[in-house]
Write a protein that holds these residues in place. Sequence first.
Motif, PDB file in Angstrom:
ATOM      1  N   VAL A  23       0.843  -1.191   0.000  1.00 13.45           N
ATOM      2  CA  VAL A  23       0.000   0.000   0.000  1.00 13.45           C
ATOM      3  C   VAL A  23       0.880   1.243   0.000  1.00 13.45           C
ATOM      4  O   VAL A  23       2.088   1.190   0.282  1.00 13.45           O
ATOM      5  N   SER A  24       0.283   2.367  -0.322  1.00 16.08           N
ATOM      6  CA  SER A  24       0.997   3.631  -0.235  1.00 16.08           C
ATOM      7  C   SER A  24       1.446   3.865   1.205  1.00 16.08           C
ATOM      8  O   SER A  24       0.655   3.762   2.139  1.00 16.08           O
ATOM      9  N   GLY A  25       2.742   4.127   1.375  1.00 17.09           N
ATOM     10  CA  GLY A  25       3.268   4.317   2.720  1.00 17.09           C
ATOM     11  C   GLY A  25       3.876   3.059   3.318  1.00 17.09           C
ATOM     12  O   GLY A  25       4.304   3.078   4.476  1.00 17.09           O
ATOM     13  N   SER A  26       3.951   1.984   2.558  1.00 15.03           N
ATOM     14  CA  SER A  26       4.529   0.744   3.085  1.00 15.03           C
ATOM     15  C   SER A  26       6.052   0.740   3.011  1.00 15.03           C
ATOM     16  O   SER A  26       6.700  -0.164   3.551  1.00 15.03           O
ATOM     17  N   GLY A  27       6.637   1.721   2.337  1.00 15.96           N
ATOM     18  CA  GLY A  27       8.091   1.825   2.284  1.00 15.96           C
ATOM     19  C   GLY A  27       8.723   1.241   1.045  1.00 15.96           C
ATOM     20  O   GLY A  27       9.924   0.925   1.047  1.00 15.96           O
ATOM     21  N   LYS A  28       7.957   1.117  -0.036  1.00 15.35           N
ATOM     22  CA  LYS A  28       8.486   0.495  -1.256  1.00 15.35           C
ATOM     23  C   LYS A  28       9.646   1.285  -1.842  1.00 15.35           C
ATOM     24  O   LYS A  28      10.673   0.704  -2.226  1.00 15.35           O
ATOM     25  N   SER A  29       9.498   2.601  -1.938  1.00 11.17           N
ATOM     26  CA  SER A  29      10.547   3.408  -2.557  1.00 11.17           C
ATOM     27  C   SER A  29      11.818   3.395  -1.729  1.00 11.17           C
ATOM     28  O   SER A  29      12.931   3.322  -2.276  1.00 11.17           O
ATOM     29  N   THR A  30      11.681   3.452  -0.414  1.00  6.55           N
ATOM     30  CA  THR A  30      12.851   3.379   0.466  1.00  6.55           C
ATOM     31  C   THR A  30      13.534   2.019   0.319  1.00  6.55           C
ATOM     32  O   THR A  30      14.762   1.927   0.225  1.00  6.55           O
ATOM     33  N   PHE A  31      12.746   0.965   0.299  1.00  5.49           N
ATOM     34  CA  PHE A  31      13.272  -0.388   0.127  1.00  5.49           C
ATOM     35  C   PHE A  31      14.017  -0.506  -1.199  1.00  5.49           C
ATOM     36  O   PHE A  31      15.106  -1.089  -1.266  1.00  5.49           O
ATOM     37  N   ALA A  32      13.433   0.045  -2.261  1.00  6.82           N
ATOM     38  CA  ALA A  32      14.054  -0.022  -3.583  1.00  6.82           C
ATOM     39  C   ALA A  32      15.397   0.701  -3.593  1.00  6.82           C
ATOM     40  O   ALA A  32      16.379   0.211  -4.157  1.00  6.82           O
ATOM     41  N   ARG A  33      15.451   1.882  -2.964  1.00  6.98           N
ATOM     42  CA  ARG A  33      16.707   2.635  -2.934  1.00  6.98           C
ATOM     43  C   ARG A  33      17.795   1.892  -2.156  1.00  6.98           C
ATOM     44  O   ARG A  33      18.973   1.958  -2.503  1.00  6.98           O
ATOM     45  N   GLN A  34      17.388   1.185  -1.118  1.00  2.68           N
ATOM     46  CA  GLN A  34      18.351   0.492  -0.274  1.00  2.68           C
ATOM     47  C   GLN A  34      18.951  -0.742  -0.941  1.00  2.68           C
ATOM     48  O   GLN A  34      20.099  -1.105  -0.672  1.00  2.68           O
ATOM     49  N   HIS A  35      18.174  -1.396  -1.787  1.00  4.20           N
ATOM     50  CA  HIS A  35      18.591  -2.712  -2.273  1.00  4.20           C
ATOM     51  C   HIS A  35      18.876  -2.782  -3.771  1.00  4.20           C
ATOM     52  O   HIS A  35      19.423  -3.789  -4.228  1.00  4.20           O
ATOM     53  N   PHE A  36      18.511  -1.737  -4.526  1.00  7.10           N
ATOM     54  CA  PHE A  36      18.694  -1.796  -5.973  1.00  7.10           C
ATOM     55  C   PHE A  36      19.286  -0.486  -6.485  1.00  7.10           C
ATOM     56  O   PHE A  36      19.185   0.559  -5.836  1.00  7.10           O
ATOM     57  N   GLY A  37      19.895  -0.573  -7.662  1.00  5.92           N
ATOM     58  CA  GLY A  37      20.472   0.615  -8.264  1.00  5.92           C
ATOM     59  C   GLY A  37      19.402   1.591  -8.739  1.00  5.92           C
ATOM     60  O   GLY A  37      18.279   1.194  -9.068  1.00  5.92           O
ATOM     61  N   GLY A  38      19.767   2.858  -8.785  1.00  5.91           N
ATOM     62  CA  GLY A  38      18.803   3.884  -9.167  1.00  5.91           C
ATOM     63  C   GLY A  38      18.192   3.659 -10.534  1.00  5.91           C
ATOM     64  O   GLY A  38      16.989   3.892 -10.738  1.00  5.91           O
ATOM     65  N   THR A  39      18.976   3.193 -11.502  1.00  7.93           N
ATOM     66  CA  THR A  39      18.452   2.978 -12.847  1.00  7.93           C
ATOM     67  C   THR A  39      17.673   1.671 -12.962  1.00  7.93           C
ATOM     68  O   THR A  39      16.984   1.454 -13.960  1.00  7.93           O
ATOM     69  N   VAL A 119       0.543   2.303  10.397  1.00 14.74           N
ATOM     70  CA  VAL A 119       1.891   2.756  10.052  1.00 14.74           C
ATOM     71  C   VAL A 119       1.878   3.457   8.698  1.00 14.74           C
ATOM     72  O   VAL A 119       2.448   4.541   8.534  1.00 14.74           O
ATOM     73  N   ALA A 120       1.218   2.845   7.717  1.00 14.22           N
ATOM     74  CA  ALA A 120       1.150   3.448   6.385  1.00 14.22           C
ATOM     75  C   ALA A 120       0.412   4.784   6.423  1.00 14.22           C
ATOM     76  O   ALA A 120       0.814   5.758   5.777  1.00 14.22           O
ATOM     77  N   ILE A 121      -0.679   4.849   7.181  1.00 15.44           N
ATOM     78  CA  ILE A 121      -1.457   6.087   7.277  1.00 15.44           C
ATOM     79  C   ILE A 121      -0.621   7.193   7.908  1.00 15.44           C
ATOM     80  O   ILE A 121      -0.585   8.339   7.418  1.00 15.44           O
ATOM     81  N   GLU A 122       0.087   6.882   9.004  1.00 18.46           N
ATOM     82  CA  GLU A 122       0.916   7.886   9.666  1.00 18.46           C
ATOM     83  C   GLU A 122       2.019   8.392   8.747  1.00 18.46           C
ATOM     84  O   GLU A 122       2.331   9.589   8.721  1.00 18.46           O
ATOM     85  N   ARG A 123       2.612   7.496   7.970  1.00 16.46           N
ATOM     86  CA  ARG A 123       3.666   7.915   7.050  1.00 16.46           C
ATOM     87  C   ARG A 123       3.117   8.850   5.987  1.00 16.46           C
ATOM     88  O   ARG A 123       3.751   9.861   5.640  1.00 16.46           O
ATOM     89  N   ASN A 124       1.970   8.539   5.456  1.00 16.15           N
ATOM     90  CA  ASN A 124       1.377   9.398   4.432  1.00 16.15           C
ATOM     91  C   ASN A 124       0.995  10.768   4.996  1.00 16.15           C
ATOM     92  O   ASN A 124       1.115  11.787   4.304  1.00 16.15           O
ATOM     93  N   GLU A 125       0.537  10.791   6.233  1.00 22.32           N
ATOM     94  CA  GLU A 125       0.148  12.067   6.845  1.00 22.32           C
ATOM     95  C   GLU A 125       1.349  12.977   7.041  1.00 22.32           C
ATOM     96  O   GLU A 125       1.198  14.205   7.064  1.00 22.32           O
ATOM     97  N   ARG A 127       3.711  13.294   4.921  1.00 21.80           N
ATOM     98  CA  ARG A 127       4.172  13.745   3.612  1.00 21.80           C
ATOM     99  C   ARG A 127       3.204  14.765   3.027  1.00 21.80           C
ATOM    100  O   ARG A 127       2.024  14.458   2.804  1.00 21.80           O
ATOM    101  N   PRO A 128       3.670  15.979   2.755  1.00 24.52           N
ATOM    102  CA  PRO A 128       2.767  17.009   2.241  1.00 24.52           C
ATOM    103  C   PRO A 128       2.205  16.709   0.860  1.00 24.52           C
ATOM    104  O   PRO A 128       1.165  17.265   0.476  1.00 24.52           O
ATOM    105  N   ASP A 129       2.857  15.835   0.114  1.00 34.91           N
ATOM    106  CA  ASP A 129       2.384  15.519  -1.232  1.00 34.91           C
ATOM    107  C   ASP A 129       1.355  14.397  -1.235  1.00 34.91           C
ATOM    108  O   ASP A 129       0.831  14.039  -2.289  1.00 34.91           O
TER     109      ASP A 129
END
Length: 262
Positions: A23-39, A119-125, A127-129
Amino acid sequence: MTSEQPRDPIAVPAAGLILLVGVSGSGKSTFARQHFGGTEVISSDFCRGLVANDENDQSATKDAFDVLGYIVATRLRRGLLTVVDATNVQPYARSSLVSLAKEHDVLVDAIVLDVPEHVAIERNERRPDRTFGSRVVSRQRRDLKRSLGRTKKEGFRRIHVLRGTEEIDAAQIVRERPWNDRRDLSGPFDIIGDVHGCVSELRTLLTTLGWHIQVKDGAAVGASHPDGRQAVFVGDLVDRGPDTPGVLRLVMGMVASGLRCA
């Protein structure tokens, strides 16, 4: 799973497709940055920004996924590991990406980040976007729970489910080379077509090519080449011929001796 019970590393294909699911706020983008290359990571939000100048413009979602699909297909065609960072909580969203993997003959894994709803709801709250409210997260979580049990039938090689923030934070990724990736072999090669159980003809061919046949009790049990050549069998070894066991015995002996026959 607790911190006292470390999870085995998550093995993903070194060249293939990985879907992050959550779900939105589950940390997918952070996880991706930690474990995979940007491209290596293709984000649906990024593609939405490309086509609409606004990563949160939901009216641009269709165009964004058209762009995402094109990029994914191009990378898979070029043999590059590709990670899709999108919610992917509904079967139809996953199916088109799994189809792309099949079209390009690559493996596809899913990594599910399953965090508590609050947890996901709190993370989204924070974030201003993210202005869509908690109802969206609740709906996404229902979609995820409803479809999670069916993912095994969707064509994934493996589905890795990480439950809770501790398990997600502790996760390790290792890359597995596909069994058919034999770029380590440099030849020279002898390419052999259909054998069809004809061991006598196979022995004659190998002898003509300079191979030394190893014989035990009158049966060919292996072969080696003085110049280190390697045999690649690209056709049928069995079927129709007079001595299928003899063919298998010979070829299996060649493999067992370390010749790495393909």
